[in-house]
Design a protein around this motif. Sequence first.
Motif, PDB file in Angstrom:
ATOM      1  N   GLY A  11      47.984  87.609  46.451  1.00 32.68           N
ATOM      2  CA  GLY A  11      47.143  86.408  46.525  1.00 32.68           C
ATOM      3  C   GLY A  11      45.721  86.885  46.126  1.00 32.68           C
ATOM      4  N   MET A  12      44.780  86.531  46.877  1.00 34.58           N
ATOM      5  CA  MET A  12      43.569  86.750  46.396  1.00 34.58           C
ATOM      6  C   MET A  12      42.392  87.171  47.683  1.00 34.58           C
ATOM      7  SD  MET A  12      42.657  83.286  44.177  1.00 34.58           S
ATOM      8  CE  MET A  12      43.453  82.121  45.454  1.00 34.58           C
ATOM      9  N   GLY A  13      41.570  88.025  47.164  1.00 32.70           N
ATOM     10  CA  GLY A  13      40.480  88.566  48.173  1.00 32.70           C
ATOM     11  C   GLY A  13      40.782  89.925  48.657  1.00 32.70           C
TER      12      GLY A  13
ATOM     13  N   ILE B  34      47.529 100.615  40.625  1.00 37.77           N
ATOM     14  CA  ILE B  34      46.718 100.188  39.667  1.00 37.77           C
ATOM     15  C   ILE B  34      46.772  98.535  39.990  1.00 37.77           C
ATOM     16  CG2 ILE B  34      46.363  99.707  37.155  1.00 37.77           C
ATOM     17  CD1 ILE B  34      48.299 102.245  36.864  1.00 37.77           C
ATOM     18  N   ARG B  35      45.631  97.910  39.978  1.00 39.04           N
ATOM     19  CA  ARG B  35      45.645  96.518  40.118  1.00 39.04           C
ATOM     20  C   ARG B  35      45.534  96.088  38.516  1.00 39.04           C
ATOM     21  NH1 ARG B  35      43.640  91.558  41.280  1.00 39.04           N
ATOM     22  NH2 ARG B  35      41.749  90.910  40.393  1.00 39.04           N
ATOM     23  N   LEU B  36      46.175  95.099  38.457  1.00 40.37           N
ATOM     24  CA  LEU B  36      46.141  94.312  37.170  1.00 40.37           C
ATOM     25  C   LEU B  36      45.823  92.717  37.305  1.00 40.37           C
ATOM     26  CD1 LEU B  36      46.530  94.027  33.964  1.00 40.37           C
ATOM     27  CD2 LEU B  36      49.091  93.345  34.328  1.00 40.37           C
ATOM     28  N   GLY B  37      44.529  92.560  37.240  1.00 39.32           N
ATOM     29  CA  GLY B  37      43.739  91.502  37.682  1.00 39.32           C
ATOM     30  C   GLY B  37      43.146  90.603  36.589  1.00 39.32           C
ATOM     31  N   SER B  38      42.803  89.402  36.943  1.00 37.85           N
ATOM     32  CA  SER B  38      41.774  88.715  35.802  1.00 37.85           C
ATOM     33  C   SER B  38      40.472  88.729  36.630  1.00 37.85           C
ATOM     34  CB  SER B  38      42.176  87.357  35.709  1.00 37.85           C
ATOM     35  OG  SER B  38      41.895  86.430  36.978  1.00 37.85           O
TER      36      SER B  38
HETATM   37  C1  R1P Z   1      40.469  83.691  41.448  1.00 40.60           C
HETATM   38  O1  R1P Z   1      40.845  82.731  40.359  1.00 40.60           O
HETATM   39  C2  R1P Z   1      41.390  84.941  41.296  1.00 40.60           C
HETATM   40  O2  R1P Z   1      41.391  85.582  40.039  1.00 40.60           O
HETATM   41  C3  R1P Z   1      41.035  86.729  40.231  1.00 40.60           C
HETATM   42  C4  R1P Z   1      39.842  87.093  41.360  1.00 40.60           C
HETATM   43  O3  R1P Z   1      40.029  88.437  41.572  1.00 40.60           O
HETATM   44  C5  R1P Z   1      40.881  86.209  42.230  1.00 40.60           C
HETATM   45  O4  R1P Z   1      41.714  86.729  42.818  1.00 40.60           O
HETATM   46  O5  R1P Z   1      42.061  87.788  40.392  1.00 40.60           O
HETATM   47  P1  R1P Z   1      43.726  87.724  40.003  1.00 40.60           P
HETATM   48  O6  R1P Z   1      43.852  87.002  38.514  1.00 40.60           O
HETATM   49  O7  R1P Z   1      44.365  89.053  39.866  1.00 40.60           O
HETATM   50  O8  R1P Z   1      44.220  86.663  41.198  1.00 40.60           O
END
Ligand code: R1P
Length: 340
Positions: free
Chosen positions: A81-83, A105-109
């Motif tokens: 999830g987020m945060g 490793i975090r793969l995030g946006s």
């Molecule tokens: C917000 O839309 C979410 O997207 C980004 C932000 O950090 C937040 O969690 O990351 P993720 O795509 O990994 O969730």
Amino acid sequence: MKDTLTDANFPRTADLRVYHLGLRPGEVANRIVTVGSPSRARTVASHFDTTPKPFELASERGFLTITGRYKGVPVSVVSIGMGHPNVDFFVREVRECLSGDMLIIRLGSCGGLIDVPVGSVVVPTSSVAVERNLDFDFASDVGSTEKPYRISKPVSADTELHSQVHKSLAAVKPQHWTAPIIVGTTNASADSFYSSQGRQTSFPDQNEYLIDHLQASVPQLATFEMETFWLYHLAACWSGRKGKLDKTDAPPLATGPVQPTTSDPPTAHAVSNPLAGHDTVIRAAAAQMVFAARASRDFITPEQVSVLEEWTAKGVLDALVETDIPTTRMHAEEGSVWAL
Ligand code: R1P
């Protein structure tokens, strides 16, 4: 979670399942990719070996863990999830399910604060936290001596894992993907998608100049998102724990791999002792996919997301398995879901 929980300090079920992720020892591996959404977790897991069949656990609180092997090496992907609070649940609860080292490793946006196209991938060297200052009077803003937002000092990624993430992503990036991979930057991890990232909503957030302020005060600032700081922060704290433990009368800790209890009731020893050795490390890095370009207001298309997540998933998995963990610092295979 319907099972009886014990110990209000660190709740677990009788078979050692942690409260929010629902995992127990042997269900999560030392090498972990963490993502924000179940669909991205499934994209990552689609690269896992078919043998053994990947294990999946979706918790009632929305965490999804898939564990298997990649190129023969035990790996997990955990969707959180987020945060920052969810990163905290994830790191602390997985830590108590694992013996040995953790590579995460975090793969995030993310949102891009520099002039790069959507679809770029940023591998941040460090991260700062941006937090709404709850002592600031947002409703009236009259005579407040406080600033509306607080910016922390930077915390760094693990140097070796960070370099490996860059190298592995570069190796798998398709030739047709023209957006770049960027390193040497700092991320800002905000406590809100809106106010603390300078977005304008109907609330009096006093954030019109927040991005300008951040750009002026944080060197090499490149991205906004919501998790990386807490991941780097907890990893750095854990690395620092060793020194403190050496100097204090700390309670006894397991020093070697602990056999996971997967079916039998746990022994008193297993419950009362942390499942992690005191000399272990947590090493963290991140790959951030630019979905939104804040200056141009461009947003990535769903088709671009599919292609981007596909190759970056492979890149971060490669980075995990290319990074060594000594055998003595690995969780026991016996009784685990990745046992062959
Ligand atoms: C917000 O839309 C979410 O997207 C980004 C932000 O950090 C937040 O969690 O990351 P993720 O795509 O990994 O969730």
